[in-house]
Design a protein around this motif. Structure first.
Motif, PDB file in Angstrom:
ATOM      1  N   LEU A 102      99.799  73.603  33.817  1.00 37.26           N
ATOM      2  CA  LEU A 102     100.050  72.334  34.514  1.00 37.26           C
ATOM      3  C   LEU A 102     101.074  72.553  35.628  1.00 37.26           C
ATOM      4  CD1 LEU A 102      99.273  69.386  34.542  1.00 37.26           C
ATOM      5  CD2 LEU A 102     101.150  68.913  32.995  1.00 37.26           C
ATOM      6  N   ARG A 103     102.087  73.348  35.337  1.00 36.42           N
ATOM      7  CA  ARG A 103     103.110  73.601  36.362  1.00 36.42           C
ATOM      8  C   ARG A 103     102.481  74.302  37.558  1.00 36.42           C
ATOM      9  NH1 ARG A 103     107.769  76.466  34.002  1.00 36.42           N
ATOM     10  NH2 ARG A 103     108.475  74.386  33.445  1.00 36.42           N
ATOM     11  N   ARG A 104     101.624  75.296  37.302  1.00 36.34           N
ATOM     12  CA  ARG A 104     100.965  76.006  38.391  1.00 36.34           C
ATOM     13  C   ARG A 104     100.127  75.046  39.220  1.00 36.34           C
ATOM     14  NH1 ARG A 104      96.451  77.466  39.905  1.00 36.34           N
ATOM     15  NH2 ARG A 104      95.339  76.801  38.045  1.00 36.34           N
ATOM     16  N   GLN A 105      99.396  74.144  38.538  1.00 34.98           N
ATOM     17  CA  GLN A 105      98.570  73.180  39.257  1.00 34.98           C
ATOM     18  C   GLN A 105      99.440  72.280  40.125  1.00 34.98           C
ATOM     19  OE1 GLN A 105      96.388  71.191  36.149  1.00 34.98           O
ATOM     20  NE2 GLN A 105      94.499  72.112  36.872  1.00 34.98           N
ATOM     21  N   ARG A 106     100.550  71.832  39.555  1.00 30.29           N
ATOM     22  CA  ARG A 106     101.406  70.912  40.300  1.00 30.29           C
ATOM     23  C   ARG A 106     101.931  71.606  41.555  1.00 30.29           C
ATOM     24  NH1 ARG A 106     105.222  68.463  36.497  1.00 30.29           N
ATOM     25  NH2 ARG A 106     103.487  67.105  36.060  1.00 30.29           N
ATOM     26  N   GLN A 107     102.368  72.864  41.419  1.00 30.19           N
ATOM     27  CA  GLN A 107     102.868  73.580  42.584  1.00 30.19           C
ATOM     28  C   GLN A 107     101.760  73.763  43.618  1.00 30.19           C
ATOM     29  OE1 GLN A 107     104.409  76.988  40.548  1.00 30.19           O
ATOM     30  NE2 GLN A 107     106.450  76.107  40.379  1.00 30.19           N
TER      31      GLN A 107
ATOM     32  N   PHE B 278      88.305  69.305  40.423  1.00 28.77           N
ATOM     33  CA  PHE B 278      89.121  68.328  41.136  1.00 28.77           C
ATOM     34  C   PHE B 278      90.361  67.964  40.321  1.00 28.77           C
ATOM     35  CE2 PHE B 278      84.806  68.012  42.604  1.00 28.77           C
ATOM     36  CZ  PHE B 278      84.969  68.008  43.982  1.00 28.77           C
ATOM     37  N   THR B 279      91.451  67.790  41.029  1.00 28.82           N
ATOM     38  CA  THR B 279      92.694  67.355  40.398  1.00 28.82           C
ATOM     39  C   THR B 279      93.108  66.039  41.033  1.00 28.82           C
ATOM     40  OG1 THR B 279      93.383  69.647  40.032  1.00 28.82           O
ATOM     41  CG2 THR B 279      95.099  67.956  39.896  1.00 28.82           C
ATOM     42  N   LEU B 280      93.347  65.055  40.191  1.00 25.64           N
ATOM     43  CA  LEU B 280      93.875  63.767  40.627  1.00 25.64           C
ATOM     44  C   LEU B 280      95.352  63.743  40.295  1.00 25.64           C
ATOM     45  CD1 LEU B 280      91.020  61.565  39.167  1.00 25.64           C
ATOM     46  CD2 LEU B 280      91.523  61.829  41.592  1.00 25.64           C
ATOM     47  N   VAL B 281      96.174  63.475  41.300  1.00 25.86           N
ATOM     48  CA  VAL B 281      97.614  63.422  41.087  1.00 25.86           C
ATOM     49  C   VAL B 281      98.089  61.994  41.296  1.00 25.86           C
ATOM     50  CG1 VAL B 281      99.860  64.356  41.757  1.00 25.86           C
ATOM     51  CG2 VAL B 281      97.825  65.813  41.882  1.00 25.86           C
TER      52      VAL B 281
ATOM     53  N   ASN C 224      97.232  54.118  36.115  1.00 21.37           N
ATOM     54  CA  ASN C 224      96.100  53.185  36.037  1.00 21.37           C
ATOM     55  C   ASN C 224      95.114  53.442  37.176  1.00 21.37           C
ATOM     56  OD1 ASN C 224      97.100  51.930  33.764  1.00 21.37           O
ATOM     57  ND2 ASN C 224      98.030  50.235  34.888  1.00 21.37           N
ATOM     58  N   ASP C 225      95.640  53.712  38.366  1.00 20.06           N
ATOM     59  CA  ASP C 225      94.769  54.006  39.512  1.00 20.06           C
ATOM     60  C   ASP C 225      93.979  55.292  39.262  1.00 20.06           C
ATOM     61  OD1 ASP C 225      95.689  51.725  40.712  1.00 20.06           O
ATOM     62  OD2 ASP C 225      96.999  52.751  42.152  1.00 20.06           O
ATOM     63  N   VAL C 226      94.633  56.297  38.674  1.00 22.95           N
ATOM     64  CA  VAL C 226      93.933  57.534  38.328  1.00 22.95           C
ATOM     65  C   VAL C 226      92.797  57.232  37.351  1.00 22.95           C
ATOM     66  CG1 VAL C 226      94.167  59.707  37.023  1.00 22.95           C
ATOM     67  CG2 VAL C 226      95.768  59.176  38.855  1.00 22.95           C
ATOM     68  N   SER C 227      93.067  56.375  36.370  1.00 24.71           N
ATOM     69  CA  SER C 227      92.031  56.019  35.392  1.00 24.71           C
ATOM     70  C   SER C 227      90.821  55.385  36.072  1.00 24.71           C
ATOM     71  CB  SER C 227      92.590  55.049  34.348  1.00 24.71           C
ATOM     72  OG  SER C 227      93.586  55.683  33.587  1.00 24.71           O
ATOM     73  N   LYS C 228      91.071  54.524  37.062  1.00 23.43           N
ATOM     74  CA  LYS C 228      89.960  53.904  37.800  1.00 23.43           C
ATOM     75  C   LYS C 228      89.140  54.958  38.529  1.00 23.43           C
ATOM     76  CE  LYS C 228      92.457  49.602  38.633  1.00 23.43           C
ATOM     77  NZ  LYS C 228      93.220  48.852  39.635  1.00 23.43           N
ATOM     78  N   LEU C 229      89.834  55.913  39.150  1.00 24.33           N
ATOM     79  CA  LEU C 229      89.129  56.959  39.885  1.00 24.33           C
ATOM     80  C   LEU C 229      88.344  57.858  38.935  1.00 24.33           C
ATOM     81  CD1 LEU C 229      91.878  57.790  42.515  1.00 24.33           C
ATOM     82  CD2 LEU C 229      89.632  56.862  43.003  1.00 24.33           C
ATOM     83  N   ILE C 230      88.910  58.169  37.774  1.00 24.74           N
ATOM     84  CA  ILE C 230      88.187  58.995  36.798  1.00 24.74           C
ATOM     85  C   ILE C 230      86.928  58.266  36.338  1.00 24.74           C
ATOM     86  CG2 ILE C 230      88.267  59.935  34.449  1.00 24.74           C
ATOM     87  CD1 ILE C 230      91.206  60.675  35.025  1.00 24.74           C
TER      88      ILE C 230
ATOM     89  N   ASP D 260      85.047  67.901  32.350  1.00 26.43           N
ATOM     90  CA  ASP D 260      85.773  69.177  32.326  1.00 26.43           C
ATOM     91  C   ASP D 260      86.035  69.744  33.722  1.00 26.43           C
ATOM     92  OD1 ASP D 260      83.239  70.037  32.990  1.00 26.43           O
ATOM     93  OD2 ASP D 260      83.022  71.404  31.296  1.00 26.43           O
ATOM     94  N   ARG D 261      85.569  69.063  34.746  1.00 27.32           N
ATOM     95  CA  ARG D 261      85.878  69.495  36.119  1.00 27.32           C
ATOM     96  C   ARG D 261      86.942  68.618  36.762  1.00 27.32           C
ATOM     97  NH1 ARG D 261      80.133  70.807  38.901  1.00 27.32           N
ATOM     98  NH2 ARG D 261      81.463  71.312  40.668  1.00 27.32           N
ATOM     99  N   ILE D 262      87.549  67.744  35.951  1.00 26.50           N
ATOM    100  CA  ILE D 262      88.584  66.830  36.452  1.00 26.50           C
ATOM    101  C   ILE D 262      89.873  67.109  35.696  1.00 26.50           C
ATOM    102  CG2 ILE D 262      89.256  64.426  36.787  1.00 26.50           C
ATOM    103  CD1 ILE D 262      86.267  63.689  36.366  1.00 26.50           C
ATOM    104  N   SER D 263      90.958  67.303  36.418  1.00 23.16           N
ATOM    105  CA  SER D 263      92.252  67.378  35.752  1.00 23.16           C
ATOM    106  C   SER D 263      93.188  66.369  36.406  1.00 23.16           C
ATOM    107  CB  SER D 263      92.823  68.798  35.782  1.00 23.16           C
ATOM    108  OG  SER D 263      92.897  69.272  37.098  1.00 23.16           O
ATOM    109  N   VAL D 264      94.251  66.068  35.687  1.00 30.34           N
ATOM    110  CA  VAL D 264      95.164  65.003  36.108  1.00 30.34           C
ATOM    111  C   VAL D 264      96.588  65.533  36.069  1.00 30.34           C
ATOM    112  CG1 VAL D 264      96.045  62.708  35.517  1.00 30.34           C
ATOM    113  CG2 VAL D 264      93.616  63.226  35.236  1.00 30.34           C
ATOM    114  N   SER D 265      97.366  65.094  37.023  1.00 33.41           N
ATOM    115  CA  SER D 265      98.776  65.439  37.069  1.00 33.41           C
ATOM    116  C   SER D 265      99.524  64.214  37.580  1.00 33.41           C
ATOM    117  CB  SER D 265      98.981  66.646  37.995  1.00 33.41           C
ATOM    118  OG  SER D 265     100.316  67.078  37.969  1.00 33.41           O
TER     119      SER D 265
END
Length: 109
Positions: free
Chosen positions: A2-7, A46-49, A70-76, A87-92
């Motif tokens: 997760l840290r790597r993704q965030r960076q 895809f990563t949604l932040v 909540n906005d991320v949930s709508k997009l997911i 499995d192609r979506i991650s969240v941060s």
């Protein structure tokens, strides 16, 4: 990881930024951004932040962070209804000073 993704997310440019409370047509914009990316790179993930402002007191910060999630949930939900495998979506999540309220940044990798 997760840290790597965030960076990675901070360094790279998002393919789209959504401010759902200001955008009625966010689903169209989401579909367009995802389609264009998949046309170029069909195996993209895809990563949604969820990005919220770090300004104000802790309860204001917490409320904005919850709104961004909540906005991320709508997009997911929108992505899944478009046929995107989960499995192609991650969240941060990220809290930054230079965002006015909340936004969701979409990254492709």
């Amino acid at each position: 990881s997760l840290r790597r993704q965030r960076q990675m997310c901070i360094r790279d440019s998002p393919i789209a930024i959504f401010r759902i409370n200001e955008q009625d047509n966010y689903e169209q914009n989401l579909f367009g951004a995802i389609s264009a990316t998949l046309d170029k790179s069909p195996k993209s993930r895809f990563t949604l932040v969820a990005v919220s402002s770090s300004a104000g007191n802790p309860s204001e910060q917490a409320e904005r962070a919850a709104n961004a999630r909540n906005d991320v949930s709508k997009l997911i939900s929108s992505l899944i209804s478009m046929g995107m495998p989960v499995d192609r979506i991650s969240v941060s999540a990220l809290s930054v000073a230079n965002v006015e309220n909340t936004e969701v940044r979409l990254y492709a990798d």
